[in-house]
Motif scaffolding. Structure first.
Motif, PDB file in Angstrom:
ATOM      1  N   UNK B  26       0.881  -1.205   0.042  1.00 37.10           N
ATOM      2  CA  UNK B  26       0.025   0.036   0.113  1.00 37.10           C
ATOM      3  C   UNK B  26       0.887   1.137  -0.087  1.00 37.10           C
ATOM      4  N   UNK B  27       1.808   1.263  -0.629  1.00 35.57           N
ATOM      5  CA  UNK B  27       3.103   2.294  -0.664  1.00 35.57           C
ATOM      6  C   UNK B  27       2.550   3.394  -2.084  1.00 35.57           C
ATOM      7  N   UNK B  28       1.539   2.666  -2.674  1.00 38.86           N
ATOM      8  CA  UNK B  28       1.497   3.553  -3.985  1.00 38.86           C
ATOM      9  C   UNK B  28       0.166   3.866  -3.760  1.00 38.86           C
ATOM     10  N   UNK B  29      -0.471   5.276  -4.372  1.00 42.69           N
ATOM     11  CA  UNK B  29      -1.767   5.441  -4.645  1.00 42.69           C
ATOM     12  C   UNK B  29      -2.000   5.724  -6.019  1.00 42.69           C
ATOM     13  N   UNK B  30      -3.268   5.949  -6.318  1.00 46.56           N
ATOM     14  CA  UNK B  30      -3.500   6.259  -7.754  1.00 46.56           C
ATOM     15  C   UNK B  30      -2.710   7.448  -8.328  1.00 46.56           C
ATOM     16  N   UNK B  31      -2.590   8.384  -7.532  1.00 46.26           N
ATOM     17  CA  UNK B  31      -1.771   9.540  -7.783  1.00 46.26           C
ATOM     18  C   UNK B  31      -0.173   9.280  -8.135  1.00 46.26           C
ATOM     19  N   UNK B  32       0.085   7.990  -7.500  1.00 44.78           N
ATOM     20  CA  UNK B  32       1.812   7.736  -7.718  1.00 44.78           C
ATOM     21  C   UNK B  32       1.931   7.031  -8.734  1.00 44.78           C
ATOM     22  N   UNK B  33       1.007   6.731  -9.707  1.00 45.64           N
ATOM     23  CA  UNK B  33       1.291   5.780 -10.643  1.00 45.64           C
ATOM     24  C   UNK B  33       1.101   6.505 -12.179  1.00 45.64           C
ATOM     25  N   UNK B  34       1.422   5.826 -13.410  1.00 49.28           N
ATOM     26  CA  UNK B  34       1.141   6.157 -14.424  1.00 49.28           C
ATOM     27  C   UNK B  34      -0.505   5.677 -14.602  1.00 49.28           C
ATOM     28  N   UNK B  35      -0.929   6.297 -15.636  1.00 49.12           N
ATOM     29  CA  UNK B  35      -2.462   6.308 -15.889  1.00 49.12           C
ATOM     30  C   UNK B  35      -2.705   4.830 -16.145  1.00 49.12           C
ATOM     31  N   UNK B  36      -1.650   4.214 -16.943  1.00 45.70           N
ATOM     32  CA  UNK B  36      -2.227   2.622 -17.185  1.00 45.70           C
ATOM     33  C   UNK B  36      -2.307   1.797 -15.894  1.00 45.70           C
ATOM     34  N   UNK B  37      -1.640   2.107 -14.743  1.00 35.58           N
ATOM     35  CA  UNK B  37      -1.841   1.528 -13.740  1.00 35.58           C
ATOM     36  C   UNK B  37      -2.619   2.191 -12.854  1.00 35.58           C
ATOM     37  N   UNK B  38      -3.124   3.220 -12.990  1.00 39.00           N
ATOM     38  CA  UNK B  38      -4.212   3.712 -12.272  1.00 39.00           C
ATOM     39  C   UNK B  38      -5.455   3.039 -11.796  1.00 39.00           C
ATOM     40  N   UNK B  39      -5.930   2.296 -12.709  1.00 43.50           N
ATOM     41  CA  UNK B  39      -7.125   1.290 -12.376  1.00 43.50           C
ATOM     42  C   UNK B  39      -6.856   0.272 -11.246  1.00 43.50           C
ATOM     43  N   UNK B  40      -5.562  -0.156 -11.475  1.00 44.39           N
ATOM     44  CA  UNK B  40      -4.932  -1.159 -10.397  1.00 44.39           C
ATOM     45  C   UNK B  40      -4.820  -0.638  -9.091  1.00 44.39           C
ATOM     46  N   UNK B  41      -4.332   0.640  -9.386  1.00 43.95           N
ATOM     47  CA  UNK B  41      -4.126   1.080  -7.763  1.00 43.95           C
ATOM     48  C   UNK B  41      -5.572   1.424  -6.937  1.00 43.95           C
ATOM     49  N   UNK B  42      -6.294   2.106  -7.950  1.00 43.73           N
ATOM     50  CA  UNK B  42      -7.756   2.207  -7.438  1.00 43.73           C
ATOM     51  C   UNK B  42      -8.323   1.047  -7.070  1.00 43.73           C
ATOM     52  N   UNK B  43      -8.233  -0.059  -7.579  1.00 44.78           N
ATOM     53  CA  UNK B  43      -8.907  -1.143  -7.203  1.00 44.78           C
ATOM     54  C   UNK B  43      -8.321  -1.607  -5.998  1.00 44.78           C
ATOM     55  N   UNK B  44      -6.874  -1.854  -5.791  1.00 43.43           N
ATOM     56  CA  UNK B  44      -6.318  -1.920  -4.543  1.00 43.43           C
ATOM     57  C   UNK B  44      -6.548  -1.201  -3.321  1.00 43.43           C
ATOM     58  N   UNK B  45      -6.725   0.050  -3.451  1.00 46.93           N
ATOM     59  CA  UNK B  45      -7.041   0.951  -2.537  1.00 46.93           C
ATOM     60  C   UNK B  45      -8.437   0.869  -2.373  1.00 46.93           C
TER      61      UNK B  45
END
Lengths: 181, 261
Positions: B26-45
């Motif tokens: 949980x060290x990455x938030x959707x704002x920390x990642x590129x657009x292509x991984x933002x969906x995955x970051x949002x899902x995990x969050x």
């Protein structure tokens, strides 16, 4: 200010129901989500059985930290989930249509932000081994070493399983975007 | 060392092992990642998001289970404590009452026990004043003649023979104490105790049966119809009355221990 966990667990051990209620509120949501991933439709029943076992064995629990309690709680929950799966080997398959994917209007319109329930359901679509590791690490927030102890694998193996699981989730998300559009 | 900030706006689309670890911790938030991984970051969050109402709905039931278990555990704990205490108390009480019935308690204790038991209708001998100690009864054999007529007291017993005859209320002999306790159906039972040179004798007579005890020297119990039990230095004798007017049967058991000489 939240009370320190050692005090909470000590009070609960001595029969203080308010301390137990705080512990339950803190740990039941992640437990339930983990069990929805690994026990599917039996999650509620398995959670109740897990807490019953915790209540019965609380006086004998020797740990003092939140991490020790969490590891103990999820060890019990995992065993009960295995029991439930033995009774019904079929894991529920969540269809993409069941996912209540909500869009965040403030976010990039290209990015679909799933709700908590949909996110948990998406993780539950992973192969059981991957789903369990992701649930324990991401939802519950357990350290990789603790997860390795729980699932009986090495920490390195757990990292690899996590990596594969996230790659698969990434692909599932892309698939889901294609379906919902 | 890679930190979440290193990925801000500059993250590649590749989900490598290190990036996966950052997601998993949980060290990455959707704002920390590129657009292509933002969906995955949002899902995990979202999966690790705050509790939902239905996830907290079972609190009352869980606490009720906790309280129920706690209370039953406390009850079990009390029972575990009470049982041995009660056992010890009953044992001590039985020993004290038994010793009191045979007049074997030390003087003051015998007096206290006599007083307490007298209030509840049980007669035990009172303490013998100093200097008036009774001679121990002879430990020789009880004459066998005491066995056939089981109601007959041992020779050393000062208990009046009338006290042990079945079906009658005994009159206490001179020097004896007695109490009368109402029984069922308007009947009465009488207990008598006497002290004398032969020891202590106690007799209980109720309509239909009587019990006569002489310590030391033996114990005679007479039952209606001619039967009875006699315990003495000669052993144990049991007499069963004959059925239909037939002869009675007597069984004698020799003493288990050698008689003291």
């Amino acid at each position: 200010v939240s009370e320190a966990f050692p005090n909470l667990i000590d009070r609960a051990r001595r029969g203080d129901e308010s301390a137990f209620a705080v512990i339950w509120r803190r740990h039941n949501p992640p437990l339930l989500r983990y069990l929805r991933v690994v026990a599917g439709r039996y999650a509620e029943d398995v959670a109740a059985t897990t807490w019953l076992e915790v209540v019965r064995a609380l006086a004998r629990f020797k740990g003092a930290t939140d991490g020790e309690f969490t590891a103990w709680l999820f060890t019990i929950g995992r065993h009960r989930a295995i029991d439930a799966r033995r009774q019904d080997a079929r894991r529920p398959v969540v269809s993409l249509a069941d996912l209540s994917v909500a869009e965040d209007p403030a976010a990039d319109p290209q990015v679909i932000v799933p709700g908590t329930r949909a996110a948990v359901a998406m993780i539950a679509r992973l192969p059981l081994e991957q789903a369990e590791v992701v649930a324990l690490r991401v939802i519950v927030g357990l350290d990789v070493d603790v997860v390795a102890g729980l699932v009986g694998k090495s920490p390195g193996n757990v990292r690899v399983i996590t990596h594969r699981a996230l790659q698969r989730l990434h692909a599932l998300l892309a698939e889901s975007k294609g379906v919902t559009r | 060392v890679t930190t979440p900030g290193d990925y801000s706006g500059a993250m590649s689309d590749t989900l490598d092992l290190d990036t996966s670890e950052l997601f998993a911790t949980s060290s990455l938030t959707p704002d920390d990642v590129s657009a292509s991984l933002r969906g995955l970051a949002s899902l995990l969050s979202s999966a690790a998001g705050p509790p939902l109402p239905d996830e907290l709905a079972g609190q009352a039931a869980a606490v009720a289970v906790f309280v129920d278990h706690r209370d039953s555990a406390r009850r079990r704990g009390r029972r575990r404590l009470v049982a041995p205490v009660a056992l010890v108390a009953c044992t001590v009480l039985g020993v004290v009452v038994g010793a009191a019935m045979f007049g074997r308690l030390p003087g003051p204790a015998q007096s206290v026990t006599h007083g307490v038991l007298h209030r509840v209708g049980v007669e035990v001998p009172d303490a013998v004043p100093a200097g008036d100690e009774v001679e121990p009864a002879p430990t020789g054999p009880v004459p066998s003649s005491s066995l056939p007529p089981l109601a007959a007291p041992a020779p050393s017993s000062p208990l009046a023979p009338e006290a042990v005859q079945p079906g009658r209320v005994a009159a206490p002999p001179a020097g004896a104490s007695s109490s009368t306790v109402p029984g069922g159906q308007g009947q009465q039972s009488t207990t008598t105790t006497t002290t004398g040179p032969g020891g202590v004798a106690a007799g209980v007579s109720v309509p239909g049966a009587s019990v006569d005890a002489t310590i030391p020297g033996g114990l005679d119990v007479e039952l209606p119809g001619g039967g009875g039990v006699s315990v003495g230095d000669d052993g144990i004798g049991v007499t069963v009355p004959g059925l239909g007017g037939g002869p009675s049967v007597t069984v004698s058991v020799p003493p288990l221990l050698p008689r003291p000489r």
